[in-house]
Design a protein around this motif. Structure first.
Motif, mmCIF file in Angstrom:
data_model
loop_
_atom_site.group_PDB
_atom_site.id
_atom_site.type_symbol
_atom_site.label_atom_id
_atom_site.label_comp_id
_atom_site.label_asym_id
_atom_site.label_seq_id
_atom_site.Cartn_x
_atom_site.Cartn_y
_atom_site.Cartn_z
ATOM 1 N N GLY A 41 -45.746 14.065 28.460
ATOM 2 C CA GLY A 41 -45.453 13.300 29.663
ATOM 3 C C GLY A 41 -45.331 14.219 30.874
ATOM 4 O O GLY A 41 -45.695 15.390 30.824
ATOM 5 N N LEU A 63 -42.339 3.934 23.974
ATOM 6 C CA LEU A 63 -43.082 4.940 23.199
ATOM 7 C C LEU A 63 -42.738 4.821 21.714
ATOM 8 O O LEU A 63 -43.629 4.867 20.855
ATOM 9 C CB LEU A 63 -42.762 6.349 23.719
ATOM 10 C CG LEU A 63 -43.437 7.506 22.997
ATOM 11 C CD1 LEU A 63 -44.963 7.407 23.065
ATOM 12 C CD2 LEU A 63 -42.990 8.850 23.572
ATOM 13 N N LEU A 120 -49.774 11.412 28.421
ATOM 14 C CA LEU A 120 -49.171 10.145 28.844
ATOM 15 C C LEU A 120 -49.163 10.110 30.375
ATOM 16 O O LEU A 120 -48.333 10.756 31.008
ATOM 17 C CB LEU A 120 -47.743 10.038 28.299
ATOM 18 C CG LEU A 120 -47.610 10.096 26.760
ATOM 19 C CD1 LEU A 120 -46.165 10.350 26.356
ATOM 20 C CD2 LEU A 120 -48.116 8.807 26.136
ATOM 21 N N HIS A 154 -49.182 6.075 31.131
ATOM 22 C CA HIS A 154 -47.780 6.415 30.884
ATOM 23 C C HIS A 154 -47.014 5.141 30.520
ATOM 24 O O HIS A 154 -47.212 4.103 31.160
ATOM 25 C CB HIS A 154 -47.168 7.047 32.143
ATOM 26 C CG HIS A 154 -45.880 7.750 31.887
ATOM 27 N ND1 HIS A 154 -44.706 7.063 31.639
ATOM 28 C CD2 HIS A 154 -45.582 9.068 31.813
ATOM 29 C CE1 HIS A 154 -43.738 7.942 31.439
ATOM 30 N NE2 HIS A 154 -44.237 9.165 31.532
#
Ligand code: SF4
Length: 184
Positions: A41, A63, A120, A154
């Motif tokens: 991320g 997630l 992400l 994301h």
């Protein structure tokens, strides 16, 4: 102490950029050096900064659901961020901060040697593929310098647009298939 643990220790003590002044604690990431797949991320948010763990807020819950949907859990993957300390008010990381922190991510990836890197969001993707747009390449494996990069949206972005949520679920659904194809 193995290489990954050494890097974790260095990150926790790092003062190489201004973000160390405003963080509660650094967030090195989670996972072990035998993880086949790494999720990357952008940077820690408020919850992550508080707990010292990656993706533990609302986006982290999504997630976890997405991982569960493909038969994985956190123990079997590694979860990292490009930037290891929270930018104040969740502002975008600055170029100087990215430059100061980048070697940690590279060293973590060298220590883990994952078969697949799932980026992400746009910020994470452009660290590996600076010239592509996430809207064009999400769900498509990119080969970069011997690494396999799999871009997805994301999880935090998926809260804002249902079309991104659907794309995220669909792209996650292909991860097992991609990993299986790598075993052949
Ligand atoms: Fe160090 Fe990275 Fe934290 Fe900056 S963001 S203090 S470079 S660990």
């Amino acid at each position: 102490m193995n290489a990954l643990e050494t890097i974790t220790k260095e990150i926790r003590a790092c003062t190489a950029c201004d973000l160390h002044e405003t963080r509660s604690q650094a967030v090195p990431g989670s996972g072990t050096s035998d993880a086949q797949i790494v999720f990357i991320g952008e940077a820690p948010g408020a919850q992550e900064d508080k707990r010292g763990l990656p993706f533990v807020g609302q986006a982290g819950k999504l997630l976890d659901q997405l991982l569960e949907g493909i038969g994985l859990d956190r123990d079997r993957v590694a979860i990292l961020n490009v930037i290891k300390c929270r930018p104040p008010d969740n502002r975008p990381p600055r170029k100087s901060e990215i430059a100061a922190c980048r070697h940690f991510l590279e060293r973590q990836l060298d220590a883990i040697q994952p078969q697949l890197i799932v980026t992400l969001g746009r910020f994470s993707l452009v660290q590996f593929c600076p010239d592509v747009s996430i809207t064009q390449v999400h769900g498509q494996v990119q080969r970069v310098d011997g690494r396999l990069i799999y871009p997805v949206y994301h999880p935090a972005a998926a809260f804002h647009r249902s079309v991104w949520r659907q794309a995220l679920e669909k792209d996650f659904g292909r991860i097992s298939e991609i990993l299986a194809s790598l075993q052949k």
